[in-house]
Structures are given as C-alpha cells and as structure tokens.
Design a protein around this motif. Structure first.
Motif, short mmCIF file in Angstrom:
data_model
loop_
_atom_site.label_atom_id
_atom_site.label_comp_id
_atom_site.label_asym_id
_atom_site.label_seq_id
_atom_site.Cartn_x
_atom_site.Cartn_y
_atom_site.Cartn_z
N GLU A 87 -15.43 6.76 -1.44
CA GLU A 87 -14.27 7.46 -0.89
C GLU A 87 -13.08 7.33 -1.83
O GLU A 87 -12.30 8.29 -2.00
CB GLU A 87 -13.93 6.87 0.49
N PHE A 88 -12.92 6.16 -2.43
CA PHE A 88 -11.81 5.93 -3.35
C PHE A 88 -11.92 6.87 -4.55
O PHE A 88 -10.94 7.50 -4.96
CB PHE A 88 -11.84 4.47 -3.81
N ALA A 89 -13.11 6.95 -5.14
CA ALA A 89 -13.34 7.79 -6.31
C ALA A 89 -13.11 9.26 -5.98
O ALA A 89 -12.60 10.02 -6.81
CB ALA A 89 -14.75 7.57 -6.83
N LYS A 90 -13.46 9.65 -4.78
CA LYS A 90 -13.32 11.04 -4.36
C LYS A 90 -11.86 11.42 -4.12
O LYS A 90 -11.44 12.52 -4.46
CB LYS A 90 -14.14 11.28 -3.09
N ARG A 91 -11.09 10.49 -3.57
CA ARG A 91 -9.73 10.81 -3.14
C ARG A 91 -8.67 10.68 -4.22
O ARG A 91 -7.75 11.49 -4.30
CB ARG A 91 -9.35 9.92 -1.95
N PHE A 92 -8.79 9.66 -5.09
CA PHE A 92 -7.68 9.32 -5.97
C PHE A 92 -7.83 9.78 -7.41
O PHE A 92 -7.13 9.30 -8.30
CB PHE A 92 -7.43 7.81 -5.94
N GLY A 93 -8.70 10.69 -7.66
CA GLY A 93 -8.81 11.24 -9.00
C GLY A 93 -9.81 10.51 -9.88
O GLY A 93 -10.53 9.62 -9.43
N LYS A 94 -9.83 10.87 -11.13
CA LYS A 94 -10.83 10.34 -12.06
C LYS A 94 -10.41 8.96 -12.57
O LYS A 94 -9.90 8.82 -13.69
CB LYS A 94 -11.05 11.31 -13.22
N ILE A 95 -10.64 7.97 -11.74
CA ILE A 95 -10.36 6.58 -12.11
C ILE A 95 -11.68 5.87 -12.33
O ILE A 95 -12.56 5.89 -11.47
CB ILE A 95 -9.56 5.86 -11.01
N THR A 130 -2.46 11.54 -6.55
CA THR A 130 -3.30 12.36 -7.44
C THR A 130 -2.58 12.78 -8.72
O THR A 130 -3.20 13.34 -9.62
CB THR A 130 -3.79 13.62 -6.71
N THR A 131 -1.27 12.49 -8.81
CA THR A 131 -0.52 12.89 -10.00
C THR A 131 -0.17 11.67 -10.88
O THR A 131 0.66 11.77 -11.77
CB THR A 131 0.78 13.62 -9.61
N HIS A 132 -0.79 10.54 -10.59
CA HIS A 132 -0.57 9.32 -11.37
C HIS A 132 -1.32 9.40 -12.70
O HIS A 132 -2.09 10.33 -12.93
CB HIS A 132 -1.06 8.10 -10.59
N GLY A 133 -1.11 8.39 -13.54
CA GLY A 133 -1.80 8.35 -14.83
C GLY A 133 -2.82 7.23 -14.93
O GLY A 133 -3.24 6.86 -16.03
N VAL A 134 -3.24 6.68 -13.78
CA VAL A 134 -4.20 5.57 -13.78
C VAL A 134 -5.57 6.06 -14.22
O VAL A 134 -6.07 7.06 -13.70
CB VAL A 134 -4.30 4.92 -12.39
N ARG A 135 -6.20 5.36 -15.13
CA ARG A 135 -7.54 5.75 -15.58
C ARG A 135 -8.58 4.66 -15.32
O ARG A 135 -9.78 4.94 -15.30
CB ARG A 135 -7.53 6.14 -17.05
N ILE A 136 -8.14 3.38 -15.13
CA ILE A 136 -9.07 2.28 -14.91
C ILE A 136 -8.60 1.40 -13.75
O ILE A 136 -7.41 1.07 -13.67
CB ILE A 136 -9.22 1.40 -16.17
N ALA A 137 -9.53 1.04 -12.87
CA ALA A 137 -9.28 0.05 -11.82
C ALA A 137 -10.31 -1.05 -12.01
O ALA A 137 -11.51 -0.79 -12.01
CB ALA A 137 -9.39 0.67 -10.44
N THR A 139 -1.41 2.62 -16.11
CA THR A 139 -2.68 3.23 -16.54
C THR A 139 -3.90 2.40 -16.12
O THR A 139 -5.01 2.90 -16.09
CB THR A 139 -2.70 3.40 -18.07
N VAL A 140 -3.67 1.11 -15.80
CA VAL A 140 -4.74 0.21 -15.37
C VAL A 140 -4.21 -0.66 -14.24
O VAL A 140 -3.05 -1.08 -14.28
CB VAL A 140 -5.21 -0.72 -16.53
N PHE A 141 -5.02 -0.90 -13.21
CA PHE A 141 -4.60 -1.87 -12.20
C PHE A 141 -5.76 -2.76 -11.79
O PHE A 141 -6.93 -2.39 -11.92
CB PHE A 141 -3.97 -1.18 -10.98
N GLN A 142 -5.42 -3.94 -11.31
CA GLN A 142 -6.40 -4.89 -10.78
C GLN A 142 -6.50 -4.73 -9.27
O GLN A 142 -5.51 -4.45 -8.60
CB GLN A 142 -5.99 -6.32 -11.11
N ALA A 183 0.83 -1.21 0.00
CA ALA A 183 0.00 0.00 0.00
C ALA A 183 0.86 1.26 0.00
O ALA A 183 0.53 2.25 -0.65
CB ALA A 183 -0.92 -0.01 1.22
N SER A 184 1.98 1.24 0.72
CA SER A 184 2.82 2.43 0.83
C SER A 184 3.56 2.75 -0.47
O SER A 184 3.90 3.89 -0.74
CB SER A 184 3.84 2.25 1.97
N GLN A 185 3.83 1.72 -1.29
CA GLN A 185 4.57 1.93 -2.53
C GLN A 185 3.66 2.01 -3.76
O GLN A 185 4.13 2.31 -4.86
CB GLN A 185 5.56 0.78 -2.75
N PHE A 186 2.38 1.79 -3.57
CA PHE A 186 1.48 1.60 -4.70
C PHE A 186 1.50 2.76 -5.69
O PHE A 186 1.78 2.58 -6.88
CB PHE A 186 0.05 1.37 -4.19
N TRP A 187 1.20 3.96 -5.22
CA TRP A 187 1.09 5.09 -6.14
C TRP A 187 2.46 5.52 -6.68
O TRP A 187 2.56 5.98 -7.82
CB TRP A 187 0.40 6.28 -5.46
#
Length: 580
Positions: free
Chosen positions: A348-356, A329-336, A307-310, A294-298
């Motif tokens: 909460e996830f959608a609110k905190r981590f950007g438009k994923i 918030t500065t990552h390039g992930v668009r799909i989870a 750009t995508v993660f499971q 979790a600490s290294q994820f972003w």
C-alpha cells in the motif's frame, strides 16, 4: 570459420543467460550487492591506513574534509560539520576541566532528539569516555536499573526532561552521581549547568588519542535493549560494530548529496549508528526531527528537500492512516530504509506515495549479523545467497517448538533448518563479529551464546529470532522468542510488566504476553490476571499505576480476567487512549 565460432559463442552465452534467469534470477542482484559490500569494506581499510579507525575518527575526518557542508538541520538551526566539531570540542573541554572526566569514564546520556545530543556525545567521545544512551520513556525503577547496570558515575540530562525526572535526579545526587543539564540555569539542587559554560569554553581540540585496529574490538557505547527477558540490558557496542553500521545508508543507495530525514529516537542504534553514522560516512546532511509527526512528515520532506528517510514499520502505517495530501506525491524522496514493514503495508505504501525504493533490513544491537533486501521483492528482510553468506555467515537452527531450544543430535551437535523451515537465527562469534555481552549481567550474556554448535569449541550468538529461508534464498522474519514482544517500535519485556502489575494489592497472579492485532505491526500486550479472593478489579488504580511505572508502549492493552469458573476478556476501558 570465424562466423561459426562467433555464432557458437553467442549461442552459448544466450543459453547461459537463459539458464541463469530461469534458475538463478537474482544472481546479478546478489553479485552487485556483494561488490558494494566489498567496496565499502575497502574504503574502511583505506581510511584505517591513514589513521581514520573509529566512528569518531570518521566524523573528525569528515569535518576536516567538508567543514562547510550542512550536517544537522533541526527546526530553524543548521549546523555544519565544522560547527558540530567545534561545539563538541567545547563540551569536551567543559567536561574535562569542570567535571574532571577522562578516558575510560562511563557517562549516561538522557536527551531527546536535538543537535546537542550529538555534540555532547561526540564531546564525551573525544575525552575517551564510553557513553550510555538512556531511553527517555522509561520510568523511575527501570531508569535507575539502567543507570546502575552500565556503571555510569555521571549523567547528562536534556533541559526538557528535568521536570519529569526530579525525584530520580535527587536520588542519584544523594548517591554521589555527578549531574549535568544542557541548560544555562537550573532550579534543581545539585544540577550542573552546561550551556553557560560551553559559551565561554575553548573550542580547541583534545590531544588525539592513540587509535589502533585492536581498539576496534573494545567497547564504544552502551545501548539498552530488552533482550529476551527481564529489565532492559546495557548491550556493549564495539567500535567495529559502530563502524560497520556507518555503511548501511550507502548500501541502501544513499549518496553524499542526499538530505536524510531521521525521526527515530537517537537512543536507538537505528538513528544514532545507522542514521547519523550513515550521514557521516557519506558526508550527507541529516534532517533531524525531535519527534516523529505523521501529519507533518511529507510537508517536512518538501520543506527540507528530503531524499532519504529512515523508518520502522509503525511509522509507515501511521503515514498510510493520514488523509491524502498533495505533498505526499510531490516530494523528492527516493529511498526509505528501515525495518519491521509488513508486506501488506509495504504494498500500500509503494502504491500510494510514489516511486520510493523500500530497503527493508534486519539488525541487532548486540551483534553484527544483519540483512538488507536490495531487491524489489516485497516481504523479505534480505537474501541468503552464496555471496552474502561469504560476507556475513549465519545459520538457521532447528528448535523444539515448545521450548525454542535448539535441537541437538545424540553427539550433541545442532541441526540446520531446511529451506522452507523456520529456525533460530544464529551467527558465529569472531573477531569481526564480537559479542561483548551485557554490562553487569554475566548470566544473561552467557545465555545468549551457544557452544559446540557444529563442532567442538565453536561459539554462536543466539539472536532469539525465528527466521525462514525460502527456496529462492529470501529470508523472512517470523517471530521473536523469549519473554518479549515488540510494540510501537519498542521491545517490551513481559517479566517487567508482570512485576509492575504484581505490585497491585488486588492482584494475586499475573501473566503478560504479546498478541497479534489485525492491521498492526508487532504485538500488543495482554495481561492475564487472577484477582485475590473477595477483591475486585480497580481500573482507575490500575491505570494510574501503569502511568507511574511503565512507558505507554509497555502498557497491556488487553486484560484477561480469570474469575472463578470463567474468563473475561476485554480491552482496558479506563485508559483515556486508544490503539493508534
């Protein structure tokens, strides 16, 4: 006249559009998804016409089409599709020439997430072997049960797992099992080394095996699941199931240019078939992680341009529990894409981590029934509209609330649940949705089937999961029935835990079940114990016994002690760990 006709048509279309938005607001979403499914299916049929039929065929085809494309990124390693193809050829040649493996042999694979998991797996597939993925968390008794149930005569173990498995490996060796380790040397007696031989091996491909559409119905893999009761079961996964899984990431919106982050264990279907298979189908790059952090994820997402993660629901909650960082918030992930995400965590996830875009799904290892929530609605696992039921038929059956057995009429037929009513999810067994059963467990295989459900002679697969379809045709997961619960992304069989606890000399009787814990996905284990007369609870021995016999996710986190006339409830204090 023309003006009148034109205005009449426009008025009619606007009226029809207003009617659709009012009564069928998800019509276009449903239709678009259905067309996507048809497009993926058409691509599969097109590949089959050119001889690209199986999961392995798809990989080999991709390796020839885009040989220089990065396939696996792991720590400081980068392997292209061609690299993995060549290395898997070398493993195949070693296993064939040194180990005598051939088509039809069953080989168990006990490895952590690493590139050689994939290279060994594909190498064995190139020989026509059936591979069984073993969960490296399970302890000796369950491990031996899993190995024996799948019928394997060979085991390949990762170098990092040898030290904690020496006793079991010795037992297997004494019983004539052929043991291999992904290392250049080993101090363990009877363990054949692989890497030294692979370095000298030829990279020449094996002669192509005959692959026909009929082969799609045969067994490809063994993946272990707790099912609904008892020790883990070796679910047979057909070739067609594996090929269908490969389209998952494309249906979620992933593309060939994506970097797809896979942190889930490869011994699960989600990572190996949906994740790795999805990358192959797209020709995308897989960023593989040995273990989720979790600490290294972003930071990893930024470093590898993910750009995508499971995900599984627990993973998302762990991320929310981390301190806020700039990288989130500065990552390039668009799909989870994943499963098991609670609605409150989702928001909460959608609110905190950007438009994923969250693509929540549901699927099973044993059968091909599945759902995908392709809308922006928070909470459901998918939709059950007209188009979806045409593609993957299913039903929700009314059941007895005390036994969870399907309710049948006087004529012996089952009854469909109404919209808004919870029912058991079942799916018809067919050539396109086969159920190959559990290896070495015919009785449990038969228990998963319901016969004469709606008419004489029909057969349905019983998922054992309770679902609800609302009046808007959204489907919600409600609960899992049977002697099992889910904790930390793993299924826990209560009978297995009960049997382990029953081995303590101060325990007279035990009952294990899952309990909901506010703020946590799944259910935590609760063990109700009755102590033997004149004996006391020995917390230290209990803890050591659990450590030796069960993976941490299967430990009961709560005890319920029945002492004469009253009951004591408490969290196990002897464990040097806390709920995550």
């Amino acid at each position: 006249m023309l003006t009148w006709v034109f205005s009449t048509i426009v008025t009619g279309l606007l009226t029809l559009l207003a009617f659709q938005r009012m009564f069928y607001p998800y019509f276009w979403d449903d239709l678009n998804y259905y067309l996507k499914l048809r497009k993926v299916g058409a691509a599969v049929k097109s590949r089959m016409k050119s001889g690209v039929i199986t999961y392995l065929d798809c990989f080999v085809h991709q390796a020839r089409t885009t040989p220089g494309k990065s396939f696996i990124v792991f720590e400081s390693q980068v392997l292209t599709y061609e690299d993995v193809d060549l290395r898997s050829n070398k493993f195949a040649n070693v296993f064939k020439n040194e180990g005598g493996l051939k088509q039809g042999d069953i080989v168990a694979l006990l490895m952590s997430n690493e590139p050689d998991f994939i290279c060994v797996w594909f190498g064995l597939c190139k020989l026509g072997c059936e591979v069984a993925f073993l969960n490296f968390n399970i302890k000796s008794k369950s491990f031996l049960h899993c190995f024996q149930s799948c019928g394997a005569k060979t085991l390949v173990v990762g170098s990092d797992l040898v030290s904690c498995r020496e006793e079991v490996l010795s037992s297997l060796r004494d019983n004539g099992i052929d043991l291999w380790v992904t290392d250049s040397s080993s101090t363990v007696k009877g363990l054949h080394t692989l890497l030294d031989k692979v370095e000298k091996a030829s990279g020449e491909a094996q002669p192509p095996m005959a692959t026909t559409p009929a082969k799609l119905m045969s067994n490809f893999l063994f993946i272990f699941t707790s099912g609904t009761t008892g020790l883990p079961k070796a679910a047979r996964v057909s070739h067609i199931k594996a090929v269908m899984c490969m389209g998952f990431l494309r249906l979620c919106g992933a593309r060939a240019g994506d970097n797809i982050y896979v942190t889930l264990p490869l011994y699960h279907m989600s990572a190996s078939l949906l994740g790795i298979g999805g990358c192959i189908e797209l020709g995308a790059t897989c960023v593989l992680k040995k273990k989720f952090s979790a600490s290294q994820f972003w930071t990893d997402c930024q470093k590898h341009k993910v750009t995508v993660f499971q995900y599984i629901g627990e993973l998302c909650r762990y991320l929310l529990n981390q301190p806020k960082t700039e990288a989130e918030t500065t990552h390039g992930v668009r799909i989870a894409a994943g499963s098991g995400l609670r609605a409150d965590v989702w928001k909460e996830f959608a609110k905190r981590f950007g438009k994923i875009q969250i693509r929540e799904a549901y699927g099973l290892t044993e059968a091909s029934i599945g759902f995908l929530n392709y809308t922006n609605e928070i909470g459901p696992i998918g939709r059950a509209g007209y188009f979806n039921k045409r593609n993957l038929p299913f039903d929700l059956l009314r059941c007895d609330p005390s036994t969870y057995e399907p309710i049948r009429t006087e004529s012996g037929r089952c009854v469909r649940a109404n919209k808004g009513e919870t029912g058991i999810l079942v799916a018809p067994v067919s050539a396109m949705n086969p159920f190959l059963g559990y290896a070495g467990n015919k009785e449990m295989s038969e228990k998963k089937l319901l016969r004469n459900v709606f008419r004489e002679g029909d057969v349905y697969f019983n998922t054992g999961d309770l679902m609800l379809q609302d009046h808007r045709d959204f489907v919600y997961f409600r609960d899992r029935i049977g002697d099992t619960f889910r904790w930390k992304g793993e299924n826990v069989a209560t009978t297995e835990v009960s049997e382990i606890l029953g081995g303590l000399d101060f325990v007279q009787d035990v009952n294990v079940y899952g309990v909901a814990v506010p703020g946590y996905e799944g259910k935590a284990g609760m063990a109700a114990l009755v102590l033997k007369p004149d004996m006391e609870l020995d917390g230290k021995r209990l803890y050591n016994h659990l450590v030796q016999n069960l993976p941490a996710y299967a430990w009961p986190w709560f005890l319920r002690l029945e002492v004469k006339t009253h009951v004591i409830h408490y969290i196990i204090q002897c464990m040097p760990v806390t709920l995550p």
